[in-house]
Design a protein around this motif. Structure first.
Motif, PDB file in Angstrom:
ATOM      1  N   ILE A   1     -30.620   6.263  37.490  1.00  0.00           N
ATOM      2  CA  ILE A   1     -31.164   6.497  38.781  1.00  0.00           C
ATOM      3  C   ILE A   1     -31.566   5.534  39.321  1.00  0.00           C
ATOM      4  CG2 ILE A   1     -33.433   7.869  39.415  1.00  0.00           C
ATOM      5  CD1 ILE A   1     -33.105   9.786  36.921  1.00  0.00           C
ATOM      6  N   ARG A   2     -31.059   5.252  40.686  1.00  0.00           N
ATOM      7  CA  ARG A   2     -31.738   4.111  41.570  1.00  0.00           C
ATOM      8  C   ARG A   2     -31.760   2.716  40.925  1.00  0.00           C
ATOM      9  NH1 ARG A   2     -31.587   5.734  47.104  1.00  0.00           N
ATOM     10  NH2 ARG A   2     -32.670   7.828  47.217  1.00  0.00           N
ATOM     11  N   GLY A   3     -30.690   2.496  39.891  1.00  0.00           N
ATOM     12  CA  GLY A   3     -30.703   1.157  39.621  1.00  0.00           C
ATOM     13  C   GLY A   3     -31.802   0.986  38.370  1.00  0.00           C
ATOM     14  N   PHE A   4     -32.334   2.121  37.756  1.00  0.00           N
ATOM     15  CA  PHE A   4     -33.092   1.898  36.748  1.00  0.00           C
ATOM     16  C   PHE A   4     -32.303   1.499  35.339  1.00  0.00           C
ATOM     17  CE2 PHE A   4     -36.786   3.794  38.799  1.00  0.00           C
ATOM     18  CZ  PHE A   4     -37.932   3.223  38.088  1.00  0.00           C
ATOM     19  N   LYS A   5     -32.863   0.836  34.787  1.00  0.00           N
ATOM     20  CA  LYS A   5     -32.108   0.422  33.124  1.00  0.00           C
ATOM     21  C   LYS A   5     -32.576   1.455  32.383  1.00  0.00           C
ATOM     22  CE  LYS A   5     -31.634  -4.608  33.873  1.00  0.00           C
ATOM     23  NZ  LYS A   5     -32.142  -5.947  33.292  1.00  0.00           N
ATOM     24  N   LEU A   6     -32.055   2.499  32.556  1.00  0.00           N
ATOM     25  CA  LEU A   6     -32.585   3.857  31.950  1.00  0.00           C
ATOM     26  C   LEU A   6     -31.435   4.300  31.032  1.00  0.00           C
ATOM     27  CD1 LEU A   6     -34.905   5.933  31.878  1.00  0.00           C
ATOM     28  CD2 LEU A   6     -33.446   7.251  33.689  1.00  0.00           C
ATOM     29  N   ARG A   7     -31.706   4.610  29.757  1.00  0.00           N
ATOM     30  CA  ARG A   7     -30.800   4.923  28.968  1.00  0.00           C
ATOM     31  C   ARG A   7     -31.432   6.258  28.158  1.00  0.00           C
ATOM     32  NH1 ARG A   7     -25.983   5.354  26.660  1.00  0.00           N
ATOM     33  NH2 ARG A   7     -25.907   5.841  24.724  1.00  0.00           N
ATOM     34  N   MET A   8     -30.778   7.473  28.594  1.00  0.00           N
ATOM     35  CA  MET A   8     -31.281   8.841  28.007  1.00  0.00           C
ATOM     36  C   MET A   8     -30.182   9.551  27.642  1.00  0.00           C
ATOM     37  SD  MET A   8     -34.111  10.164  30.725  1.00  0.00           S
ATOM     38  CE  MET A   8     -34.522  11.668  29.903  1.00  0.00           C
ATOM     39  N   PRO A   9     -29.720   9.538  26.531  1.00  0.00           N
ATOM     40  CA  PRO A   9     -28.843  10.172  25.834  1.00  0.00           C
ATOM     41  C   PRO A   9     -28.917  11.760  25.815  1.00  0.00           C
ATOM     42  CG  PRO A   9     -29.875   9.103  24.048  1.00  0.00           C
ATOM     43  CD  PRO A   9     -30.408   8.857  25.374  1.00  0.00           C
ATOM     44  N   LEU A  10     -28.461  12.415  26.815  1.00  0.00           N
ATOM     45  CA  LEU A  10     -28.846  13.775  27.120  1.00  0.00           C
ATOM     46  C   LEU A  10     -28.074  14.369  26.158  1.00  0.00           C
ATOM     47  CD1 LEU A  10     -29.136  13.924  30.975  1.00  0.00           C
ATOM     48  CD2 LEU A  10     -30.942  13.912  29.470  1.00  0.00           C
ATOM     49  N   ASP A  11     -28.647  15.662  25.698  1.00  0.00           N
ATOM     50  CA  ASP A  11     -27.732  16.505  24.794  1.00  0.00           C
ATOM     51  C   ASP A  11     -27.744  17.707  25.478  1.00  0.00           C
ATOM     52  OD1 ASP A  11     -26.836  17.895  22.652  1.00  0.00           O
ATOM     53  OD2 ASP A  11     -28.656  18.133  21.436  1.00  0.00           O
ATOM     54  N   ILE A  12     -26.387  18.097  26.317  1.00  0.00           N
ATOM     55  CA  ILE A  12     -26.113  19.106  26.908  1.00  0.00           C
ATOM     56  C   ILE A  12     -24.670  19.577  26.823  1.00  0.00           C
ATOM     57  CG2 ILE A  12     -25.810  19.900  29.415  1.00  0.00           C
ATOM     58  CD1 ILE A  12     -27.721  17.827  30.294  1.00  0.00           C
ATOM     59  N   LEU A  13     -24.413  21.023  26.719  1.00  0.00           N
ATOM     60  CA  LEU A  13     -23.310  21.591  26.646  1.00  0.00           C
ATOM     61  C   LEU A  13     -22.726  21.997  28.230  1.00  0.00           C
ATOM     62  CD1 LEU A  13     -20.712  22.951  25.489  1.00  0.00           C
ATOM     63  CD2 LEU A  13     -21.957  24.926  25.215  1.00  0.00           C
ATOM     64  N   PHE A  14     -21.794  21.144  28.765  1.00  0.00           N
ATOM     65  CA  PHE A  14     -21.518  21.523  30.121  1.00  0.00           C
ATOM     66  C   PHE A  14     -20.363  22.551  30.182  1.00  0.00           C
ATOM     67  CE2 PHE A  14     -23.497  17.456  30.761  1.00  0.00           C
ATOM     68  CZ  PHE A  14     -24.003  17.470  31.974  1.00  0.00           C
ATOM     69  N   VAL A  15     -20.533  23.466  31.113  1.00  0.00           N
ATOM     70  CA  VAL A  15     -19.649  24.715  31.410  1.00  0.00           C
ATOM     71  C   VAL A  15     -19.257  24.490  32.953  1.00  0.00           C
ATOM     72  CG1 VAL A  15     -18.772  26.962  31.135  1.00  0.00           C
ATOM     73  CG2 VAL A  15     -20.175  26.136  29.411  1.00  0.00           C
ATOM     74  N   PHE A  16     -18.078  24.237  33.362  1.00  0.00           N
ATOM     75  CA  PHE A  16     -17.670  24.257  34.685  1.00  0.00           C
ATOM     76  C   PHE A  16     -16.763  25.685  35.073  1.00  0.00           C
ATOM     77  CE2 PHE A  16     -18.414  20.065  33.008  1.00  0.00           C
ATOM     78  CZ  PHE A  16     -19.091  19.338  34.063  1.00  0.00           C
ATOM     79  N   THR A  17     -16.877  25.775  36.348  1.00  0.00           N
ATOM     80  CA  THR A  17     -15.839  27.013  36.666  1.00  0.00           C
ATOM     81  C   THR A  17     -15.482  26.305  38.139  1.00  0.00           C
ATOM     82  OG1 THR A  17     -17.525  28.215  38.337  1.00  0.00           O
ATOM     83  CG2 THR A  17     -17.563  28.695  35.822  1.00  0.00           C
ATOM     84  N   ALA A  18     -14.261  26.730  38.237  1.00  0.00           N
ATOM     85  CA  ALA A  18     -13.396  26.475  39.236  1.00  0.00           C
ATOM     86  C   ALA A  18     -12.028  27.605  39.930  1.00  0.00           C
ATOM     87  CB  ALA A  18     -12.814  24.947  39.316  1.00  0.00           C
ATOM     88  N   ASN A  19     -11.837  27.630  41.009  1.00  0.00           N
ATOM     89  CA  ASN A  19     -10.807  28.351  41.521  1.00  0.00           C
ATOM     90  C   ASN A  19      -9.663  27.551  41.873  1.00  0.00           C
ATOM     91  OD1 ASN A  19      -9.131  30.019  43.145  1.00  0.00           O
ATOM     92  ND2 ASN A  19     -10.916  31.185  43.679  1.00  0.00           N
ATOM     93  N   PRO A  20      -8.564  27.904  41.253  1.00  0.00           N
ATOM     94  CA  PRO A  20      -7.169  26.956  41.787  1.00  0.00           C
ATOM     95  C   PRO A  20      -7.004  26.784  43.206  1.00  0.00           C
ATOM     96  CG  PRO A  20      -6.874  28.646  39.867  1.00  0.00           C
ATOM     97  CD  PRO A  20      -8.065  28.843  40.550  1.00  0.00           C
ATOM     98  N   GLU A  21      -7.431  27.725  43.794  1.00  0.00           N
ATOM     99  CA  GLU A  21      -7.226  27.551  45.383  1.00  0.00           C
ATOM    100  C   GLU A  21      -8.300  26.598  45.964  1.00  0.00           C
ATOM    101  OE1 GLU A  21      -6.050  29.420  49.256  1.00  0.00           O
ATOM    102  OE2 GLU A  21      -5.368  28.981  47.530  1.00  0.00           O
ATOM    103  N   ASP A  22      -9.309  26.272  45.341  1.00  0.00           N
ATOM    104  CA  ASP A  22     -10.055  25.276  46.009  1.00  0.00           C
ATOM    105  C   ASP A  22      -9.634  23.869  45.811  1.00  0.00           C
ATOM    106  OD1 ASP A  22     -12.075  27.321  46.299  1.00  0.00           O
ATOM    107  OD2 ASP A  22     -13.075  26.712  44.477  1.00  0.00           O
ATOM    108  N   TYR A  23      -8.557  23.828  45.005  1.00  0.00           N
ATOM    109  CA  TYR A  23      -7.923  22.141  44.938  1.00  0.00           C
ATOM    110  C   TYR A  23      -7.216  21.901  46.609  1.00  0.00           C
ATOM    111  CZ  TYR A  23      -8.486  22.249  39.986  1.00  0.00           C
ATOM    112  OH  TYR A  23      -8.924  22.252  38.743  1.00  0.00           O
ATOM    113  N   THR A  24      -6.809  23.110  47.274  1.00  0.00           N
ATOM    114  CA  THR A  24      -6.271  22.698  48.441  1.00  0.00           C
ATOM    115  C   THR A  24      -6.971  22.941  49.681  1.00  0.00           C
ATOM    116  OG1 THR A  24      -5.168  24.697  48.278  1.00  0.00           O
ATOM    117  CG2 THR A  24      -3.732  23.082  47.469  1.00  0.00           C
ATOM    118  N   ASN A  25      -7.897  24.066  49.516  1.00  0.00           N
ATOM    119  CA  ASN A  25      -8.685  24.508  50.595  1.00  0.00           C
ATOM    120  C   ASN A  25      -9.753  23.692  51.037  1.00  0.00           C
ATOM    121  OD1 ASN A  25      -6.897  26.380  51.191  1.00  0.00           O
ATOM    122  ND2 ASN A  25      -8.089  28.347  51.208  1.00  0.00           N
TER     123      ASN A  25
END
Length: 516
Positions: free
Chosen positions: A208-232
């Motif tokens: 964040i803004r050049g801070f020497k900040l190390r926060m090993p976040l513990d998160i399960l990421f889930v992403f969704t996407a539509n193949p059509e979005d790749y071109t549109n």
């Protein structure tokens, strides 16, 4: 072990509590469900042999996940149900913005609390429903929204330098620490914003803004996407896609039976409608078939997809069409007739994206064509296919003993060939509609030949299907003129059409006609 009565860090240590990472927690609870033969994704139909096993394998591997598929394929619902794989409660340092683990605090606030209060550090319990974060990716989303930024107002109020970690305002991702975070429609996120996720996914830390900040976040990421979005609209930048360990392809229901169950589950039908309107299996199949026809139709953009929401909205509209009719004529009970399906047109036109040729044809006309194709397909499941009868008559030579295939529809078409026609109003009493159907010679006989056990309500609906089906197979003429549907003989209609082309007068009424 129920340890939610614990209120301090010291009590937590004495209890023997051992923290787990979010992915280890999900993995452990999923293993338990699989052993007990429990479905971790209830209400998700059609994915039992495809998407759900793929998702379980990804979670057992402790992977971040990308659900890739067209609209209306339950991508977000799958993500939201993962919350049920979390422990019911976890301990956090009271007042922490990033859900600091009391035994291993990440933020300066958490570390300072432990230094200041020691074993008396206050602990609160966070329910799994509060450990889920979701963000719809839009072009205006900023790094500050997701990761965080310096808060000048906080710095001024606390009289702190911008170099002090306490002036950081955390974004939604750090606030989802020790939980599940979902980004919907990932390609809509600007490329430079996607880059800000690199370190979080790979190393688990933030900048964040050049801070020497190390926060090993513990998160399960889930992403969704539509193949059509790749071109549109955009694309997922390659390094980010490389960091998402499992990409799972979703799909539409592969058969009508699954689609029927989904619509039945999702449709919002008030109890009062259920008491008034009866919906037959035939009508349900006709509505589902519209979505299947749309997904392969030349006028519909296949890359955009046809959501299951089309069938759901159409089903609700069909029932409402019948209910409206019952209110008009003060009928206590009715059923959805095939003529009522004209009321689902608005549900179709709003759910399909057309290619250029479809735009030229017009959304209303395309919707009518889809409905006719649906009737044509379903008709052949209930009655002999007229096209097959024609093929049998026209294929090869027959011996003198071999009879010409029987045409069960001959009596019906002859009635129309004799100059008779039938008008069905969209709004008419059930008894009047039934009386009209019985006027057509041969209609009742064909239904009773193939469905001798059908009751009166089922019989009359099948009689109406016969009319619409024969029109769909070009054995009769069907026109929509205003608020009525007119059935006539096909040859007479063609002659009238020729007269119009030659400039001769006919007795055909004016209006926007639909010729099937």
């Amino acid at each position: 072990m129920n340890i939610q009565h614990i209120k301090t860090l010291g009590e937590l240590k004495k209890s023997g509590y051992q923290p787990r990472s979010i992915k280890e927690e999900v993995r452990s609870n999923l293993i338990e469900k699989i052993r007990n033969k429990e479905n971790p994704f209830t209400g998700i139909m059609g994915y039992e042999d495809t998407v759900i096993p793929d998702t379980e394998r990804a979670l057992l591997s402790k992977h971040n996940i990308l659900f890739l598929g067209l609209r209306g394929q339950a991508k977000t619902r799958m993500a939201r149900q993962m919350v049920d794989l979390l422990d019911e409660y976890i301990p956090v340092i009271a007042g922490s913005e990033v859900n600091d683990d009391p035994l291993n605090p990440l933020s300066k606030f958490g570390r300072d609390m432990v230094v200041e209060h020691g074993d008396e550090t206050p602990v609160q319990w966070l329910h799994r429903s509060d450990r889920y974060g979701e963000k719809l990716a839009t072009p205006d989303v900023s790094v500050a929204d997701l990761i965080g930024d310096i808060d000048p107002i906080k710095a001024a109020n606390l009289k702190l330098s911008f170099a002090d970690e306490k002036v950081i305002h955390y974004g939604i991702i750090p606030r989802s620490n020790r939980g599940i975070f979902v980004i919907n429609e990932l390609p809509d996120l600007q490329a430079r914003i996607q880059v800000s996720l690199f370190n979080i996914l790979q190393e688990g830390d933030i900048q964040i803004r050049g801070f020497k900040l190390r926060m090993p976040l513990d998160i399960l990421f889930v992403f969704t996407a539509n193949p059509e979005d790749y071109t549109n609209r955009g694309s997922i930048v390659t390094p980010l896609k490389d960091r998402i360990e499992s990409q799972i392809l979703t799909h539409y229901p592969k058969d009508i039976e699954t689609a029927l169950m989904i619509t039945e589950q999702e449709a919002d039908v008030p109890q009062v409608q259920k008491e008034i309107v009866q919906v037959s299996e035939l009508i349900k199949r006709l509505i589902e078939q519209v979505a299947f026809e749309a997904r392969v139709n030349e006028y519909v953009d296949k890359k955009s997809g046809v959501s299951a929401r089309l069938s759901i909205a159409a089903y609700e509209n069909a029932i409402s069409s019948a209910e409206r009719r019952s209110i008009l004529f003060r009928e206590k009970h009715t059923q959805v007739w095939i003529s009522d399906l004209t009321g689902i047109i608005p549900a179709i036109t709003g759910k399909i994206e057309l290619v250029y040729e479809g735009e030229q044809e017009g959304p209303y006309q395309v919707a009518l064509n889809l409905l006719d194709k649906s009737i044509r397909t379903v008709f052949s499941q209930y009655f002999p296919n007229p096209d097959q009868l024609k093929k049998k008559r026209n294929t090869g030579k027959r011996s003198t003993e071999e009879k010409e295939p029987e045409n069960p529809y001959r009596a019906i078409t002859r009635w129309f060939d004799a100059g008779n026609h039938l008008d069905l109003l969209l709004d008419m009493k059930d008894e009047e509609r039934v009386a009209k159907l019985y006027q057509v010679s041969g209609l009742h006989a064909v239904v009773k030949k193939y469905y001798p056990q059908a009751n009166e309500q089922e019989t009359t609906l099948l009689m109406e299907l016969l009319l619409h089906g024969l029109a769909a197979y070009s054995m009769l003429s069907k026109k929509m003129i205003g608020a009525r549907i007119e059935f006539k003989d096909l040859m007479g209609s063609m002659m009238n059409l020729n007269q119009l082309e030659l400039g001769e007068e006919t007795d055909e009424p004016d209006g926007d006609d639909y010729q099937s």
